[in-house]
Motif scaffolding. Structure first.
Motif, PDB file in Angstrom:
ATOM      1  N   GLY A 100       0.811  -1.366   0.324  1.00  0.00           N
ATOM      2  CA  GLY A 100      -0.312  -0.072   0.269  1.00  0.00           C
ATOM      3  C   GLY A 100       1.044   1.831  -0.124  1.00  0.00           C
ATOM      4  O   GLY A 100       0.345   1.954  -0.366  1.00  0.00           O
ATOM      5  N   THR A 101       2.052   1.152   0.731  1.00  0.00           N
ATOM      6  CA  THR A 101       3.056   2.558   1.097  1.00  0.00           C
ATOM      7  C   THR A 101       4.179   2.646  -0.923  1.00  0.00           C
ATOM      8  O   THR A 101       3.554   3.606  -0.963  1.00  0.00           O
ATOM      9  N   GLY A 102       3.365   1.462  -0.991  1.00  0.00           N
ATOM     10  CA  GLY A 102       4.597   1.817  -2.645  1.00  0.00           C
ATOM     11  C   GLY A 102       3.876   2.505  -3.569  1.00  0.00           C
ATOM     12  O   GLY A 102       3.886   3.568  -4.475  1.00  0.00           O
ATOM     13  N   ILE A 207      -8.534   7.222  -2.671  1.00  0.00           N
ATOM     14  CA  ILE A 207      -8.421   5.915  -1.616  1.00  0.00           C
ATOM     15  C   ILE A 207      -7.428   4.971  -1.405  1.00  0.00           C
ATOM     16  O   ILE A 207      -6.880   4.435  -1.987  1.00  0.00           O
ATOM     17  N   ASP A 208      -7.304   4.979   0.162  1.00  0.00           N
ATOM     18  CA  ASP A 208      -6.101   4.171   0.786  1.00  0.00           C
ATOM     19  C   ASP A 208      -7.463   3.375   1.137  1.00  0.00           C
ATOM     20  O   ASP A 208      -7.438   3.219   1.635  1.00  0.00           O
ATOM     21  N   LEU A 209      -6.954   1.807   0.323  1.00  0.00           N
ATOM     22  CA  LEU A 209      -7.857   0.602   0.485  1.00  0.00           C
ATOM     23  C   LEU A 209      -6.618  -0.596   0.738  1.00  0.00           C
ATOM     24  O   LEU A 209      -6.477  -1.447   0.465  1.00  0.00           O
ATOM     25  N   ALA A 210      -6.111  -0.370   2.024  1.00  0.00           N
ATOM     26  CA  ALA A 210      -4.838  -1.002   3.847  1.00  0.00           C
ATOM     27  C   ALA A 210      -6.097  -2.767   3.790  1.00  0.00           C
ATOM     28  O   ALA A 210      -5.094  -3.160   4.270  1.00  0.00           O
ATOM     29  N   TYR A 211      -7.232  -2.665   4.077  1.00  0.00           N
ATOM     30  CA  TYR A 211      -7.999  -3.639   4.989  1.00  0.00           C
ATOM     31  C   TYR A 211      -9.144  -3.959   4.026  1.00  0.00           C
ATOM     32  O   TYR A 211      -9.828  -4.601   4.782  1.00  0.00           O
ATOM     33  N   LEU A 212      -9.289  -4.252   2.715  1.00  0.00           N
ATOM     34  CA  LEU A 212     -10.697  -4.461   2.295  1.00  0.00           C
ATOM     35  C   LEU A 212     -10.742  -5.680   3.355  1.00  0.00           C
ATOM     36  O   LEU A 212      -9.845  -6.644   3.374  1.00  0.00           O
ATOM     37  N   PHE A 239      -3.953   0.572  -3.966  1.00  0.00           N
ATOM     38  CA  PHE A 239      -4.401  -1.144  -2.956  1.00  0.00           C
ATOM     39  C   PHE A 239      -3.228  -1.556  -2.209  1.00  0.00           C
ATOM     40  O   PHE A 239      -2.749  -1.590  -2.521  1.00  0.00           O
ATOM     41  N   SER A 240      -3.516  -2.194  -0.735  1.00  0.00           N
ATOM     42  CA  SER A 240      -2.343  -2.976  -0.406  1.00  0.00           C
ATOM     43  C   SER A 240      -3.477  -4.507   0.025  1.00  0.00           C
ATOM     44  O   SER A 240      -4.281  -4.845   0.403  1.00  0.00           O
ATOM     45  N   GLY A 241      -2.081  -5.882  -0.006  1.00  0.00           N
ATOM     46  CA  GLY A 241      -2.854  -7.305   0.108  1.00  0.00           C
ATOM     47  C   GLY A 241      -1.787  -7.715   0.824  1.00  0.00           C
ATOM     48  O   GLY A 241      -1.513  -8.830   1.464  1.00  0.00           O
ATOM     49  N   SER A 242      -1.192  -6.328   2.144  1.00  0.00           N
ATOM     50  CA  SER A 242      -0.307  -6.815   3.234  1.00  0.00           C
ATOM     51  C   SER A 242      -1.355  -7.762   4.177  1.00  0.00           C
ATOM     52  O   SER A 242      -0.537  -8.924   4.833  1.00  0.00           O
ATOM     53  N   LYS A 243      -2.572  -6.555   4.451  1.00  0.00           N
ATOM     54  CA  LYS A 243      -2.769  -7.228   5.631  1.00  0.00           C
ATOM     55  C   LYS A 243      -4.124  -8.399   4.899  1.00  0.00           C
ATOM     56  O   LYS A 243      -4.552  -9.903   6.173  1.00  0.00           O
ATOM     57  N   GLU A 250       6.183  -9.175   1.868  1.00  0.00           N
ATOM     58  CA  GLU A 250       6.255  -9.481   0.248  1.00  0.00           C
ATOM     59  C   GLU A 250       6.501  -8.073  -0.662  1.00  0.00           C
ATOM     60  O   GLU A 250       6.452  -8.404  -1.769  1.00  0.00           O
ATOM     61  N   ARG A 251       5.340  -7.072   0.377  1.00  0.00           N
ATOM     62  CA  ARG A 251       5.615  -6.089  -0.336  1.00  0.00           C
ATOM     63  C   ARG A 251       4.527  -6.110  -2.210  1.00  0.00           C
ATOM     64  O   ARG A 251       5.124  -6.139  -2.935  1.00  0.00           O
ATOM     65  N   VAL A 252       3.197  -6.471  -1.142  1.00  0.00           N
ATOM     66  CA  VAL A 252       2.335  -6.017  -2.812  1.00  0.00           C
ATOM     67  C   VAL A 252       1.290  -5.604  -2.320  1.00  0.00           C
ATOM     68  O   VAL A 252       0.539  -5.308  -1.596  1.00  0.00           O
TER      69      VAL A 252
HETATM   70  C1  LIG Z   1      -4.369   2.985   6.369  1.00  0.00           C
HETATM   71  C2  LIG Z   1      -3.158   2.588   5.569  1.00  0.00           C
HETATM   72  N1  LIG Z   1      -3.054   2.655   4.348  1.00  0.00           N
HETATM   73  C3  LIG Z   1      -2.143   2.262   3.935  1.00  0.00           C
HETATM   74  C4  LIG Z   1      -0.276   1.470   4.293  1.00  0.00           C
HETATM   75  C5  LIG Z   1       0.597   0.674   4.255  1.00  0.00           C
HETATM   76  O1  LIG Z   1       0.709  -0.956   3.105  1.00  0.00           O
HETATM   77  P1  LIG Z   1       1.215  -1.589   3.559  1.00  0.00           P
HETATM   78  O2  LIG Z   1       1.847  -2.571   4.513  1.00  0.00           O
HETATM   79  O3  LIG Z   1       1.536  -2.590   2.171  1.00  0.00           O
HETATM   80  O4  LIG Z   1       2.243  -0.961   2.545  1.00  0.00           O
HETATM   81  C6  LIG Z   1      -1.431   1.209   6.443  1.00  0.00           C
HETATM   82  C7  LIG Z   1      -0.365  -0.164   6.228  1.00  0.00           C
HETATM   83  O5  LIG Z   1      -0.669  -0.023   8.297  1.00  0.00           O
HETATM   84  C8  LIG Z   1      -2.129   1.454   6.906  1.00  0.00           C
HETATM   85  O6  LIG Z   1      -2.618   1.343   8.412  1.00  0.00           O
END
Ligand SMILES: Cc1ncc(COP(=O)(O)O)c(C=O)c1O
Length: 394
Positions: A100-102, A207-212, A239-243, A250-252
């Motif tokens: 999500g960060t990238g 839109i920051d979608l980190a927890y879908l 979009f983040s696939g981390s959580k 894996e940084r996806v």
């Molecule tokens: C609101 C929000 N956006 C983005 C991220 C970043 O996600 P990622 O770990 O996939 O970089 C986080 C992670 O904590 C988050 O809480």
């Protein structure tokens, strides 16, 4: 070269983790770190992920760089997951990105290319990394009202009034679901009103979608994103696939852009790909390949959705248990908001003194703004936590 540099501020969460590790009390509780934990306190590797990985490893023949940043179906699979059929895909482009960060990073860079120095309006408060990512991309940051420390809900009227004052040159960063750090989220009817406001002002939704899937379910959590994207001419989504896939390191992730028409989508996407090429050239592939494998296979997808539901329901149940335990002890509904919040976090609205008191007296660790990670609550210690919280606010 480096003699003029001064020391950058340390990461607060890392410092808190260090303090927690150094605490010798066996009764200590970590509600600080922002990763999902199961009842054993472990951040599990999902079974569906393991199976996808085994399949990938046994089929893998080479490790060439991928031909394009949204390769081999990953982009299409993520778009199906996030957008379903809410919008005409000819206006949409997606680039696989490192977490999500990238994704936030490359999209902020893109906005700065389109409108150098534009202002990004973020919720007050927001995830601590939004501000530096925007600033480091050359953008400015301002806030819109969001969290009401009295009700621990959303100050919706003030938020909407602030959004109504924005112009077409502005950017509005919205948490698609499971707001971090507050846990307070918009209702569907409120998303509808935000969409109308964005149509009126022309401000760009980001839109920051980190927890879908971490809130009320994939479809319910995607409501706001789909509503906004189907209403406005232009938008971006990180979009983040981390959580939701448990793939943290894996940084996806994916940077999604919606343009006015197919031609502008193509032009804007060429700039996005140019930014990516000049930053890290190619995104990491392994996590994306896992997600693609899961989403494209009916049985792996069903298994993943079940595992996601287990995580989600565990967090909802812990929220309810904590709120019930506090209500039973205090005869007050002051902490009922914990059960209404969704996602991994709740902002308790405690003073800094109360946060320090909980750490020193009870060994309960949370971030300085009083954000707790509900997945960190040990099931058998809910009563102790309720006592500790009540002790800290008395
Ligand atoms: C609101 C929000 N956006 C983005 C991220 C970043 O996600 P990622 O770990 O996939 O970089 C986080 C992670 O904590 C988050 O809480």
């Amino acid at each position: 070269m480096f003699e003029n540099l001064t020391k950058a501020p340390g990461d607060k969460i890392l410092a808190l983790m260090g303090e927690y590790a150094a605490d010798s009390r066996s009764t200590k509780i970590d509600l600080g770190v922002g990763v999902y934990k199961d009842e054993q306190g472990v951040t599990p590797v999902m079974r569906s992920v393991r199976k996808a990985e085994e399949r990938i490893l046994s089929n893998e023949k080479q490790r060439l760089t991928s031909a394009s940043p949204a390769t081999r179906g990953y982009g299409a699979a993520v778009l199906d997951l996030v957008l379903a059929d809410s919008i005409d895909r000819s206006r949409v482009r997606i680039a696989q990105a490192p977490g999500g960060t990238g994704s936030l990073w490359v999209l902020m860079q893109l906005i700065n290319r389109a409108r150098p120095g534009a202002t990004v309006y973020v919720s007050d408060p927001t995830w601590a990394n939004h501000n530096p990512i925007a600033i480091n991309s050359g953008l400015k940051v301002a806030t819109y009202p969001y969290f009401d420390p009295e009700t621990r809900g959303v100050k919706f009227e003030q938020m909407l009034a602030a959004l109504d004052r924005l112009g077409a040159e502005d950017v509005v960063l919205l948490h698609g679901c499971c707001h971090n750090p507050t846990g307070a989220n918009l209702t569907d009817a409120q998303w509808d009103q935000v969409a109308e406001s964005l149509v009126r002002t022309g401000a760009l939704p980001f839109i920051d979608l980190a927890y879908l899937g971490f809130g009320d379910g994939i479809e319910a959590d995607a409501y706001g994103t789909r509503k906004i994207l189907s209403s406005v001419p232009e938008a971006v989504v990180a979009f983040s696939g981390s959580k939701n896939f448990g793939l943290y390191r894996e940084r996806v992730g994916a940077a999604i852009l919606v343009a006015r028409n197919a031609e502008q989508a193509e032009t804007t996407n060429s700039q996005l790909l140019n930014i990516i090429r000049g930053a890290y050239s190619q995104p990491p592939d392994h996590g994306a390949e896992i997600i693609r494998t899961i989403l494209e296979d009916a049985s792996l997808r069903a298994e993943w959705e079940e595992e996601l539901a287990v995580m989600r329901n565990r967090m909802i149940s812990l929220r309810k248990k904590l709120a019930d335990a506090i209500r039973e002890r205090s005869n007050s509904t002051d902490f009922d908001f914990v059960a209404d919040h969704r996602g991994m976090f709740s902002l308790l609205g405690l003073t800094n003194d109360a946060v320090e008191h909980l750490k020193a007296t009870n060994g309960v660790y949370m971030t300085g703004d009083s954000r707790i990670n509900v997945a960190g609550i040990p099931e058998d210690r809910v009563g102790d936590l309720a006592d500790a919280f009540l002790g800290a606010v008395r």
